[in-house]
Design an enzyme around this catalytic site. Structure first.
Site, PDB file in Angstrom:
ATOM      1  N   HIS A 112       0.834  -1.203   0.000  1.00 43.75           N
ATOM      2  CA  HIS A 112       0.000   0.000   0.000  1.00 43.75           C
ATOM      3  C   HIS A 112       0.869   1.253   0.000  1.00 43.75           C
ATOM      4  O   HIS A 112       2.052   1.231   0.329  1.00 43.75           O
ATOM      5  CB  HIS A 112      -0.928   0.008   1.221  1.00 43.75           C
ATOM      6  N   ASP A 394       3.996  -4.591   3.702  1.00 46.24           N
ATOM      7  CA  ASP A 394       5.426  -4.879   3.726  1.00 46.24           C
ATOM      8  C   ASP A 394       5.682  -6.325   4.148  1.00 46.24           C
ATOM      9  O   ASP A 394       6.581  -6.984   3.634  1.00 46.24           O
ATOM     10  CB  ASP A 394       6.176  -3.899   4.642  1.00 46.24           C
TER      11      ASP A 394
END
Length: 496
Positions: A112, A394
């Site tokens: 994102h 991540d």
């Protein structure tokens, strides 16, 4: 060795931005993606001070521009790369192939975009960042207003529960915790436009009358991942027909679908966390640093570490907002330099002991196995799901990078993209090859399954068979699990 984009792939790879019970930030270690600053390169402008000694307004910093990579690791340069502030259009190697190769399918994994912190530093004011989307604020994208307008018409889209209850774009004057910012939207509008120029305009991956079954869209249940995926999709397919869009929900940040139960993976994680914890205990300077930061905000050291202050500091750095002060002083650059020094040592030891690699191989296998299956179907001539998009975190990309053998890849920055391309040789139609790109850099021959291929082949790609063999067999061999030839056995083997 060459490194690609911000933060080493092993750097902070266990440090989840989700509040997951299995992947938690170890108190005192902090994510390697931290915005560490050196006072010699950042200048604070003087401001008036309230009578109790606390700053009466936010101090602004001058944010330097990354121009060329420094000869030695520079924490400011690394932090700016991680922030990934949109600027000029970047150069990329996506879609580059000899003229006799045909693009068959594309598989995109994204983190994102820029977000508001997930944690609050105790007894300090939250950073004042506006999460509405407005044209007169930087960063800006020419499609920003059109994106907002199109998102307001999204009631006809098909979203798996609970995605249908999420907002389609950020819209809070003061950001909510973890909310996507305008920067994050612009980052993925740029990503989508870049991929559109390459894959649609140049390679005609999708016909103008593309159908729902030619896309595969999946996201976790966070608004920032859904909104990031929509921003990229809008840049890729401007003014798309909402009735053709179907977003699947993925409950796990590892995108493991129905294969999430893996006891051995969890054991690797626990051993790696133990390693991190022991390394932290050895670092007395790090402990003194946290004690000083805790004194400044007037909380116990343990509470300060548990609040993961680096997360908020990084947001302030990326948005050019000053670090917090209290009447006891300010959290300053020296604190961050100590933490960064520890993290460099942590990364080096992590690579040496390879406990994270075991976690990454098992954590990434389900999503890589899905990708292999999708590629194999495309190679057989099926035209479904030729463009796949996973909008993730991540802690999704990091295990995949490590599992692929990209040990020198930097930790996934905001709006990072990892792309796997499938190509067909028109001169030998039965032969298919893959390319792997990380933030626009071709890293195909840095992967563990293709690093030796270029020694005996002139093709600028890796045979699909290499990738299939890696996922179906070699990932288990790399675990050293004798007798384990499938994911279930590797996850449940005894005597680990």
């Amino acid at each position: 060795m060459q490194r690609w984009n911000a933060w080493g792939a092993n750097s902070g790879a266990l440090l989840c931005e989700e509040e997951d019970t299995r992947i938690r930030i170890l108190a005192g270690v902090g994510p390697s993606k931290s915005a560490l600053l050196t006072s010699s390169l950042v200048h604070l402008t003087p401001v008036s001070t309230a009578k109790n000694g606390v700053s009466s307004k936010s101090r602004k910093r001058v944010m330097p521009e990354p121009v060329t990579e420094p000869p030695v690791t520079d924490p400011i340069y690394e932090a700016l790369l991680y922030c990934n502030i949109p600027s000029v259009a970047e150069r990329s190697m996506e879609g580059h192939a000899p003229h006799h190769f045909k693009l068959v399918s594309v598989h995109v994994f994204i983190r994102h975009g820029d977000r508001y912190p997930l944690y609050v530093i105790p007894k300090t004011k939250r950073p004042e960042i506006d999460c509405t989307l407005v044209a007169n604020r930087k960063p800006y994208h020419p499609k920003l207003e059109a994106f907002v307008s199109h998102m307001s018409k999204g009631s006809g889209a098909s979203f798996e529960s609970p995605l249908h209850s999420l907002p389609l774009y950020p819209n809070h004057p003061l950001c909510e915790m973890g909310e996507l910012t305008q920067t994050g939207v612009v980052q993925h509008l740029q990503n989508g436009q870049l991929l559109r120029d390459i894959y649609l305009k140049k390679h005609k991956l999708l016909p103008s009358d593309w159908s729902t079954d030619q896309l595969y869209l999946e996201t976790t249940g966070k608004s920032r991942t859904l909104q990031s995926g929509l921003a990229l999709l809008y840049g890729f397919l401007p003014d798309f027909d909402w009735k053709k869009i179907h977003f699947r929900h993925q409950p796990s940040a590892l995108f493991c679908s129905g294969n999430c139960f893996c006891p051995v993976r969890n054991q690797y994680l626990e051993k790696e966390q133990r390693r991190q914890y022991l390394l932290r205990l050895k670092n007395s300077q790090l402990e003194r640093t946290y004690e000083d930061m805790a004194r400044i905000v007037d909380v116990p050291t343990k509470q300060l570490r548990a609040a993961n202050p680096i997360d908020s500091m990084l947001c302030r750095f990326c948005h050019n907002v000053s670090f917090p002060c209290t009447r006891n002083g300010c959290i300053d650059m020296e604190h961050f330099k100590v933490i960064k020094t520890h993290q460099i040592e942590d990364e080096r030891e992590r690579r040496e002991k390879k406990l994270y690699l075991g976690y990454a191989l098992l954590g990434a296998h389900p999503i890589l196995n899905q990708t292999v299956s999708r590629m194999q179907r495309a190679a057989e001539g099926r035209r479904e799901e030729v463009f796949a998009l996973y909008s993730a975190h991540d802690v999704t990309l990091s295990p995949v990078l490590s599992a692929l053998g990209l040990m020198e890849a930097r930790f996934p920055r905001f709006a990072a993209r990892l792309i796997l391309e499938l190509w067909q040789d028109r001169e030998k139609p039965s032969e298919h090859s893959v390319r792997i790109l990380y933030n626009g850099v071709d890293v195909t021959f840095h992967t563990s399954f293709c690093q030796d291929h270029r020694k005996h082949s002139s093709k600028p790609m890796c045979p699909l068979e290499n990738f299939v063999r890696f996922v179906k067999r070699d990932m288990f061999v790399a675990l050293g699990s004798s007798g384990s030839t499938n994911y279930y056995d590797a996850c449940h083997r005894e005597g680990f």
